[in-house]
Design a protein around this motif. Structure first.
Motif, PDB file in Angstrom:
ATOM      1  N   THR A 269      -1.025   4.631   4.502  1.00 13.20           N
ATOM      2  CA  THR A 269      -2.375   4.670   3.749  1.00 13.20           C
ATOM      3  C   THR A 269      -2.336   3.654   2.540  1.00 13.20           C
TER       4      THR A 269
ATOM      5  N   THR B 266      -3.869   4.467  -6.744  1.00 13.59           N
ATOM      6  CA  THR B 266      -3.110   5.990  -6.438  1.00 13.59           C
ATOM      7  C   THR B 266      -3.106   6.543  -7.830  1.00 13.59           C
TER       8      THR B 266
ATOM      9  N   ILE C  33      -6.002   7.213  -3.659  1.00 14.16           N
ATOM     10  CA  ILE C  33      -5.119   8.226  -3.057  1.00 14.16           C
ATOM     11  C   ILE C  33      -4.301   9.073  -3.755  1.00 14.16           C
TER      12      ILE C  33
ATOM     13  N   ILE D  69      -8.811  10.281  -0.723  1.00 12.81           N
ATOM     14  CA  ILE D  69      -7.406  10.606  -0.237  1.00 12.81           C
ATOM     15  C   ILE D  69      -6.360  11.502  -0.222  1.00 12.81           C
TER      16      ILE D  69
END
Length: 323
Positions: free
Chosen positions: A20, A44, A6, A79
């Motif tokens: 998310t 992340t 992410i 993402i």
């Protein structure tokens, strides 16, 4: 091991990032309790060791950009949550930042390695600027669609859709369409049964279209001919409206009108008129107790049956479900 990264940039929308993480981690939890658990890594990624969200919260990312290239395996997905951009000036300022330029480099490299890339809302601008969307079909937030078209004319945009997947790119509509995007990634990496569980536990409704949420009076563009067309059509919805009549009223040729409407909205004049009718119909269904037949008459359809079929086709639901 499947890896889902992410991309968290400074100014990331808090809700989009949280949606998310919550959806993916819910799927990860359901999968871990299943009979055939699979290893899923959710991480992340930030430019530096600290990220400031749009609301001013601090996030310590699991890794930084430079560490992505050192991963043992190619990520399955990258993402990009929403960026909270609302104007051309904000987009330009964001593109000039060092972390955003580094993010575009990372996305370009990932696309070259066939990594699947996903983004929603204004984050789709980042994918466009990185050059990974050329020739792709996409969707994004409906009220920035005209600005997106002017910047990226080679990208095929349909802002009426909530979710579009084309080859290795997945895009979603306005901010909370990140739910739809995250759920699609759960289905892709963890299976449809896990995605269904997430949908039920998190109360995620299916919303295949953004059309019902579009605000008829929200001007997405500045083309005076198209603005005039919107105003005239909205005033004459109960009447038969042909492209010839509309072009004659606006004192332009049908060909010129078609070209300008398509450039501004991405649809043909016929679809443009139909969309105005449906937007008004959805508003009346949601805000009045008028019968479907009465609403159909107000927006220019012969009967309620025709309107019901169009609502089902375009919105993916029934008129009754809108009330």
């Amino acid at each position: 091991m499947k890896t889902l990264l992410i991309l968290a940039l400074d100014g990331v929308m808090d809700s989009s990032l949280a949606i998310t993480l919550d959806t993916l981690k819910a799927g990860q939890g359901f999968l871990a309790r299943s009979r055939q658990p699979a290893a899923i890594r959710i991480a992340t990624v930030g430019y530096g060791k600290s990220v400031s969200t749009g609301a001013g919260l601090k996030l310590t990312p699991d890794m930084i950009f430079n560490e992505v290239a050192a991963l043992d395996t190619v990520p399955d997905w990258i993402i990009v949550p929403g960026l909270g951009l609302a104007s051309d000036a904000e987009i330009e300022a964001r593109f000039a930042r060092r972390d955003v330029r580094a993010a575009m480099d990372l996305l370009q490299e990932a696309a070259g390695r066939k990594v699947k890339i996903a983004a929603s809302c204004s984050a789709v601008f980042l994918l466009g600027q990185a050059g990974v969307l050329n020739g792709h079909q996409v969707t994004m937030t409906w009220w920035l669609a005209s600005l997106f078209r002017s910047r990226f004319p080679t990208v095929k945009l349909d802002e009426s859709k909530m979710l579009v997947r084309d080859r290795d790119c997945l895009t979603a509509g306005s901010a909370f369409a990140q739910l739809d995007l995250a759920l699609a990634i759960v289905a892709d990496t963890m299976g449809s049964s896990v995605a269904q569980l997430c949908s039920r536990y998190l109360l995620i409704d299916q919303r295949p279209s953004q059309v019902r949420y579009m605000i008829p009076t929200h001007r997405q563009h500045t083309d005076p001919t198209v603005v005039a067309a919107e105003r005239w059509v909205d005033k004459h919805l109960s009447e038969p409206i042909s492209v010839a009549r509309l072009s004659s009223t606006l004192a332009v040729s049908p060909k010129t009108l078609g070209r300008r409407i398509e450039a501004a909205t991405g649809v043909s004049p016929v679809k443009f008129i139909q969309r105005r009718r449906l937007m008004r119909a959805a508003h009346l269904i949601e805000t009045t107790s008028l019968s479907i037949d009465a609403i159909a008459e107000q927006v220019g359809y012969q009967d309620g049956t025709a309107l019901r079929k169009l609502v089902k086709r375009e919105f993916g639901t029934t008129p009754g479900a809108l009330r």
